[in-house]
Design an enzyme around this catalytic site. Structure first.
Site, PDB file in Angstrom:
ATOM      1  N   TRP A 134       0.864  -1.180   0.000  1.00  0.00           N
ATOM      2  CA  TRP A 134       0.000   0.000   0.000  1.00  0.00           C
ATOM      3  C   TRP A 134       0.897   1.225   0.000  1.00  0.00           C
ATOM      4  O   TRP A 134       1.795   1.355   0.845  1.00  0.00           O
ATOM      5  CB  TRP A 134      -0.895  -0.047   1.243  1.00  0.00           C
ATOM      6  CG  TRP A 134      -1.838   1.090   1.403  1.00  0.00           C
ATOM      7  CD1 TRP A 134      -2.703   1.575   0.476  1.00  0.00           C
ATOM      8  CD2 TRP A 134      -2.025   1.888   2.580  1.00  0.00           C
ATOM      9  NE1 TRP A 134      -3.432   2.622   0.989  1.00  0.00           N
ATOM     10  CE2 TRP A 134      -3.029   2.831   2.272  1.00  0.00           C
ATOM     11  CE3 TRP A 134      -1.456   1.882   3.853  1.00  0.00           C
ATOM     12  CZ2 TRP A 134      -3.469   3.767   3.201  1.00  0.00           C
ATOM     13  CZ3 TRP A 134      -1.893   2.811   4.777  1.00  0.00           C
ATOM     14  CH2 TRP A 134      -2.881   3.746   4.452  1.00  0.00           C
ATOM     15  N   ASP A 216      -0.516  -4.842   9.689  1.00  0.00           N
ATOM     16  CA  ASP A 216      -1.564  -3.940   9.232  1.00  0.00           C
ATOM     17  C   ASP A 216      -2.773  -4.810   8.890  1.00  0.00           C
ATOM     18  O   ASP A 216      -2.724  -5.610   7.956  1.00  0.00           O
ATOM     19  CB  ASP A 216      -1.101  -3.157   8.003  1.00  0.00           C
ATOM     20  CG  ASP A 216      -2.097  -2.083   7.590  1.00  0.00           C
ATOM     21  OD1 ASP A 216      -3.163  -1.982   8.223  1.00  0.00           O
ATOM     22  OD2 ASP A 216      -1.808  -1.340   6.627  1.00  0.00           O
ATOM     23  N   LYS A 252     -13.473  -1.003   5.940  1.00  0.00           N
ATOM     24  CA  LYS A 252     -14.031  -1.974   4.997  1.00  0.00           C
ATOM     25  C   LYS A 252     -15.026  -2.915   5.659  1.00  0.00           C
ATOM     26  O   LYS A 252     -16.139  -3.113   5.175  1.00  0.00           O
ATOM     27  CB  LYS A 252     -12.906  -2.801   4.366  1.00  0.00           C
ATOM     28  CG  LYS A 252     -12.301  -2.196   3.116  1.00  0.00           C
ATOM     29  CD  LYS A 252     -11.405  -1.032   3.419  1.00  0.00           C
ATOM     30  CE  LYS A 252     -10.702  -0.525   2.171  1.00  0.00           C
ATOM     31  NZ  LYS A 252      -9.809   0.619   2.471  1.00  0.00           N
TER      32      LYS A 252
END
Length: 407
Positions: A134, A216, A252
């Site tokens: 990311w 993460d 999400k």
């Protein structure tokens, strides 16, 4: 009159937001947005989870609540629930008070807070991130005070999977004390996760080299539909006795993108260090944003702490993950039906929201300019942007774009 700001140079656009802007401005009726990382329904619309609506109403209707400041480290009932979701309600580390959570400004805020603590308080300067990762990982750590960033090999474009030998080799070269950023599940952007056996080998190297794991976790439950399955890597490291940080996001898996609700889980060997860690975290938060907002934390906390609402949330994440898995199968099927050059097993072997298609920048350019299908230059697509109405169109565009660049 000259301005003191005349010398300020314009910053580079953030690719995913620039891409979304271009999509919104596009008037083509066939346009498809495969860029922005957000869940979409079969109709291409954002989805507010029904259980979130229930929790929102309960929070709004609760006459005992007010708008006073939360504690600097956030809402305790929320942070404890988030940590329990990650490590398991029966986690020995939680029972022994070796683990605790801190409410943050989504996953990005958790990464930044953890990185600042490691850099400012612990004096760490070296970090490793997967290649690719990311794009914000590097920027967050460098902005937090780290000065020495390195990648470890991850994606093998020929295999269209993990370069595991390269990954292990690079971790073995990391200096003692280096911070290693690990994706807990649904690796962004590739969608390729290590197997359980590979996680064991990664842990072996991190333990041997005395490295610090920083997970993460942005997709727990959203990736597979099973929060326990998606937490395997973190729980395995914790059970082995690692001290670690884990950044959690509820954007999400709860659909709470704009509420910026996250958690930093801290796992330590000795609960006696809790007070010192929390005191330094308190100061870091105070200097950055003072304290977090309450609404998102109250929603997630209410859902996770209520058995009936939690079960309804479990059904919602299965709905989302199942639709993504279905889209993977349909896209692969259409590509293979067309006889698209290359192999496409990786589409269904990958997991989570994103897929690293293997398309190159030239092919992506054709996809955008000729077919009005918006995706990142890396070839990463958001599977949620697909539906049964557009999947054939997208597959055909991929087929034609690949043929056009092979002439």
């Amino acid at each position: 009159m000259a301005s003191i700001f005349d010398g300020v140079e314009k910053g580079a656009p953030i690719e995913v937001f620039a891409l979304n802007k271009a999509f919104l401005e596009d008037t083509c009726s066939d346009k498809v947005n495969l860029g922005v990382g957000a869940y979409r329904t079969e109709e291409g619309k954002p989805w507010v989870l029904p259980v979130v609506k229930k929790a929102e109403k309960a929070v709004v209707d609760d006459a005992t609540l007010n708008h006073e400041y939360l504690p600097v480290l956030g809402l305790d009932t929320y942070a404890a629930a988030a940590t329990g979701l990650l490590l398991g309600e029966d986690s020995l580390q939680i029972k022994n008070k070796n683990a605790f959570g801190i409410q943050t400004l989504s996953g990005t805020g958790a990464l930044r807070l953890g990185a600042e603590f490691l850099a400012i308080v612990m004096g760490r300067r070296t970090f490793y991130y997967s290649d690719p990762t990311w794009e914000n990982h590097q920027k967050v750590f460098l902005s937090a005070g780290f000065t020495d960033g390195h990648y470890y090999r991850y994606w093998d474009p020929q295999l269209r999977g993990i370069d595991f030998d390269g990954l292990i080799s690079d971790l073995k070269k990391a200096p003692e004390g280096s911070v290693i950023i690990l994706h807990a599940c649904a690796h962004n952007p590739t969608g390729c996760d290590p197997t359980k056996e590979q996680w064991v080998k990664i842990a072996d190297v991190i333990e041997e080299k005395k490295l610090f794991p920083f997970f993460d976790s942005a997709y727990q439950g959203f990736a597979s539909g099973d929060p326990v399955h998606d937490a395997f890597a973190v729980r395995y490291f914790v059970e082995r006795g690692f001290e670690l940080f884990c950044a959690q996001s509820f954007a999400k898996n709860f659909g709470l993108y704009n509420e910026r609700i996250g958690n930093l889980t801290v796992v330590q060997r000795n609960p006696a260090t809790t007070a010192a860690i929390q005191s330094r975290m308190t100061l870091l938060v105070r200097f950055m944003y003072s304290n977090p907002p309450a609404f998102g934390g109250r929603i997630v906390g209410k859902v996770l702490n209520n058995a009936e609402l939690r079960q309804e949330w479990m059904e919602s994440i299965k709905t989302m993950s199942s639709r993504i898995i279905k889209m993977r199968s349909l896209l692969r099927g259409e590509l293979e039906k067309l006889g698209t050059p290359g192999t496409w097993e990786h589409i269904t072997n990958q997991i989570g929201m994103f897929s690293y298609t293997g398309l190159n920048e030239e092919q992506v350019k054709i996809m955008i300019e000729k077919y009005h299908i918006y995706l990142l230059a890396s070839g990463r697509i958001n599977m949620c942007g697909l539906n049964e109405k557009n999947v054939k169109y997208v597959a055909n565009a991929i087929y034609e774009s690949i043929l056009a660049t092979k002439l």
